[in-house]
Design an enzyme around this catalytic site. Structure first.
Site, PDB file in Angstrom:
ATOM      1  N   GLY A   1       6.852   5.947   7.589  1.00 17.13           N
ATOM      2  CA  GLY A   1       5.965   7.104   7.527  1.00 17.13           C
ATOM      3  C   GLY A   1       6.035   7.914   8.801  1.00 17.13           C
ATOM      4  O   GLY A   1       7.053   7.910   9.510  1.00 17.13           O
ATOM      5  N   SER A   2       4.949   8.573   9.129  1.00 15.66           N
ATOM      6  CA  SER A   2       4.923   9.482  10.271  1.00 15.66           C
ATOM      7  C   SER A   2       4.890   8.717  11.590  1.00 15.66           C
ATOM      8  O   SER A   2       4.491   7.548  11.657  1.00 15.66           O
ATOM      9  CB  SER A   2       3.702  10.399  10.191  1.00 15.66           C
ATOM     10  OG  SER A   2       2.511   9.657  10.396  1.00 15.66           O
TER      11      SER A   2
ATOM     12  N   LYS B   1       0.855  -1.183   0.000  1.00 17.28           N
ATOM     13  CA  LYS B   1       0.000   0.000   0.000  1.00 17.28           C
ATOM     14  C   LYS B   1       0.890   1.232   0.000  1.00 17.28           C
ATOM     15  O   LYS B   1       1.466   1.603   1.019  1.00 17.28           O
ATOM     16  CB  LYS B   1      -0.925   0.042   1.221  1.00 17.28           C
ATOM     17  CG  LYS B   1      -2.035   1.116   1.069  1.00 17.28           C
ATOM     18  CD  LYS B   1      -2.644   1.537   2.364  1.00 17.28           C
ATOM     19  CE  LYS B   1      -1.849   2.626   3.050  1.00 17.28           C
ATOM     20  NZ  LYS B   1      -1.803   3.907   2.276  1.00 17.28           N
TER      21      LYS B   1
ATOM     22  N   GLU C   1       9.604   2.486  10.561  1.00 18.13           N
ATOM     23  CA  GLU C   1      10.535   3.609  10.494  1.00 18.13           C
ATOM     24  C   GLU C   1       9.707   4.881  10.513  1.00 18.13           C
ATOM     25  O   GLU C   1       8.854   5.083   9.648  1.00 18.13           O
ATOM     26  CB  GLU C   1      11.385   3.537   9.230  1.00 18.13           C
ATOM     27  CG  GLU C   1      12.320   2.334   9.182  1.00 18.13           C
ATOM     28  CD  GLU C   1      13.329   2.317  10.305  1.00 18.13           C
ATOM     29  OE1 GLU C   1      13.633   3.400  10.869  1.00 18.13           O
ATOM     30  OE2 GLU C   1      13.810   1.221  10.649  1.00 18.13           O
TER      31      GLU C   1
ATOM     32  N   VAL D   1       1.137   7.599  12.755  1.00 19.46           N
ATOM     33  CA  VAL D   1       0.623   6.443  12.028  1.00 19.46           C
ATOM     34  C   VAL D   1       1.459   5.208  12.350  1.00 19.46           C
ATOM     35  O   VAL D   1       0.931   4.108  12.521  1.00 19.46           O
ATOM     36  CB  VAL D   1       0.608   6.715  10.508  1.00 19.46           C
ATOM     37  CG1 VAL D   1       0.158   5.470   9.746  1.00 19.46           C
ATOM     38  CG2 VAL D   1      -0.315   7.884  10.191  1.00 19.46           C
ATOM     39  N   GLY D   2       2.764   5.390  12.451  1.00 22.42           N
ATOM     40  CA  GLY D   2       3.635   4.258  12.759  1.00 22.42           C
ATOM     41  C   GLY D   2       3.282   3.599  14.081  1.00 22.42           C
ATOM     42  O   GLY D   2       3.282   2.363  14.198  1.00 22.42           O
TER      43      GLY D   2
ATOM     44  N   CYS E   1      13.770  11.360   5.756  1.00 24.28           N
ATOM     45  CA  CYS E   1      13.770  11.098   7.190  1.00 24.28           C
ATOM     46  C   CYS E   1      15.165  11.242   7.781  1.00 24.28           C
ATOM     47  O   CYS E   1      15.321  11.346   8.995  1.00 24.28           O
ATOM     48  CB  CYS E   1      13.188   9.730   7.489  1.00 24.28           C
ATOM     49  SG  CYS E   1      13.965   8.374   6.590  1.00 24.28           S
TER      50      CYS E   1
ATOM     51  N   GLU F   1       9.404  16.655  13.914  1.00 25.40           N
ATOM     52  CA  GLU F   1       9.879  16.604  12.534  1.00 25.40           C
ATOM     53  C   GLU F   1       8.901  17.388  11.647  1.00 25.40           C
ATOM     54  O   GLU F   1       7.700  17.142  11.678  1.00 25.40           O
ATOM     55  CB  GLU F   1       9.962  15.156  12.057  1.00 25.40           C
ATOM     56  CG  GLU F   1      10.489  15.025  10.636  1.00 25.40           C
ATOM     57  CD  GLU F   1      10.450  13.585  10.143  1.00 25.40           C
ATOM     58  OE1 GLU F   1      11.463  13.125   9.582  1.00 25.40           O
ATOM     59  OE2 GLU F   1       9.419  12.920  10.315  1.00 25.40           O
TER      60      GLU F   1
END
Length: 459
Positions: free
Chosen positions: A204-205, A157, A226, A208-209, A260, A357
């Site tokens: 990702g963020s 995805k 990550e 969400v991670g 990142c 970030e």
């Protein structure tokens, strides 16, 4: 049915792709198809999987200019960097094309008596991969290729902003039906993938991670995540200031800071502060936000309107709190979502730029009285993925590297460089689970089994 629409960040009127959005049912069907296909993929054996991955690498190399143009258009990647990403993508496929032949276990001596004791590693089945937009070809590849090499099937995805790149990548890979399936979608599709896959990898963020980790862990399946970093660069007084400024400008402004591993905090130690402030402001001023299709562009657009608003909002609140803009600080005077590379000093304590970030061409300059103070500042974050140390003294730089809470540390180099054959990951809240890339990825996508064989007639 709803759609996933991807727009060109350098020209927001340019619709790059519009595809149907997968929901729970579509993802479940993709997982079922992958589970069926995985048996045949595993049965190909090492030679068959190696040949297929090598062919994928060749197809990507043959379509290199097409993929470069697509990455420039869909995610605003500067063309020179896009060429580098496409080359790296092909190299990763080729690297993992050799992995099916790698040893996948060990033979051990039994504790007592005759027999055979060995370990073997075997694929989990279906790998569910959730990937971001900033490396639209390389990140899906460095997750999918090792998972495929060891015999898993993959359901991917991708980010909605990079759906065209992911679909074309899968098409070029040319693997058997069901072995590599792309499911464009939003949060519903991501949740369905976590609920059905056998092993999950996410980039990702942070927010969400964490939800991905919670969902996968709740099912008891392996998961890695990550989640970016608030990365620091330490510049000591003995550093080559001009070289350090050039490296830092690259790490701050390269691809508009949308990595990142980008540098977002520059820590100048002692007497390095004034000359570094001047040199870095000058270097960033010579790295303007520009058309990503132009050969000389280093800093292109940020990915979208909301990202640009968040960045400019942070700059405005920092200035209101007393911060000074040393470079940039404003939107570029051109169509699209562009921010001039920005350097701030005197950012007030507690401001989000010091703790979060922001994923843009934006950094803060901080003073430190000595190396101990610099290390304390650098380590004062939950999100330390990468760091850099700039000094002419190798002893000092290595000593600093030993004390930095970061997963990857580069000396006299930008923080934003990585080698795909080495483990990739951060410290503390920047990463969760096993490392990515290199041989570490092969272990993550396989489960260990211990086999004991007794001679016939033994009890």
């Amino acid at each position: 049915m709803s759609t996933i629409d991807s727009y060109n960040p350098a020209d927001p009127d340019d619709l790059v792709a519009s595809v149907p959005a997968a929901g729970t049912a579509e993802v479940a069907a993709a997982i079922a198809g992958a589970r069926e296909a995985q048996r045949g993929w595993w049965a190909l054996g090492a030679a068959g999987r190696s040949l297929a991955l090598g062919r994928a690498a060749a197809a990507i190399e043959a379509a290199a200019e097409e993929l470069v143009a697509l990455a420039v258009r869909e995610v605003g990647k500067p063309v020179a960097e896009a060429r580098g990403e496409v080359a790296r993508t092909a190299a990763i496929w080729r690297y993992y094309a050799q992995a099916p032949f790698a040893p996948a276990g060990e033979v051990h001596e039994p504790a007592a008596g005759p027999g055979l004791l060995l370990t073997r590693r075997r694929p989990y089945g279906v790998a569910g991969l959730i990937t971001p937009w900033n490396f639209p070809l390389a990140i899906p590849t460095w997750k999918a290729a090792p998972a495929l090499a060891v015999g898993n099937a993959v359901v991917l995805k991708p980010s909605s902003e990079a759906v065209a790149c992911a679909l074309r990548l899968a098409e070029l890979a040319g693997l058997p039906e069901g072995v590599l399936t792309v499911v464009p979608g939003g949060a519903e599709a991501g949740t369905a993938l976590i609920d059905g896959a056998d092993v999950v990898s996410f980039t990702g963020s942070t927010g969400v991670g964490r939800s991905v980790v919670a969902g996968a862990s709740g099912r008891g399946i392996p998961v890695q995540a990550e989640m970016g970093g608030l990365n620091a660069a330490l510049v000591l007084p003995d550093a080559d200031i001009a070289q350090a400024a050039a490296h830092l400008a690259n790490a701050i402004a390269g691809y508009a800071g949308q990595k990142c591993t980008a540098t977002s905090r520059v820590i100048a130690v002692g007497d390095a502060y004034e000359p570094l402030a001047e040199a870095l402001a000058k270097a960033l001023g010579q790295t303007p936000a520009a058309d990503p299709a132009a050969p000389a562009t280093v800093c292109g657009p940020v990915i979208g309107g909301p990202a640009l608003e968040r960045l400019t909002g942070a700059i405005d609140t920092a200035r209101a709190g007393g911060a000074t803009v040393l470079a940039g600080g404003a939107r570029a005077d051109r169509a699209g979502w562009f921010l001039e590379p920005t350097l701030l000093e005197n950012v007030p304590a507690g401001h989000p730029l010091l703790t979060e970030e922001f994923f843009g061409p934006l950094a803060v300059l901080l003073p430190a009285a000595d190396l101990d103070a610099a290390l304390a500042l650098a380590n004062d974050t939950r999100h330390s993925l990468s760091a850099s140390v700039h000094s002419r003294s190798l002893d000092v730089a290595l000593a600093a590297a030993d004390r930095l809470d970061a997963g990857m540390i580069r000396i006299n180099a930008p923080s934003s460089g990585v080698d795909f054959h080495l483990p990739f990951g951060g410290a503390k809240g920047a990463s969760y689970g096993a490392r990515e890339q290199g041989r570490a990825a092969l272990d993550f996508y396989t489960a260990a089994r211990t086999v004991s064989v007794l001679p016939a007639g033994e009890r």
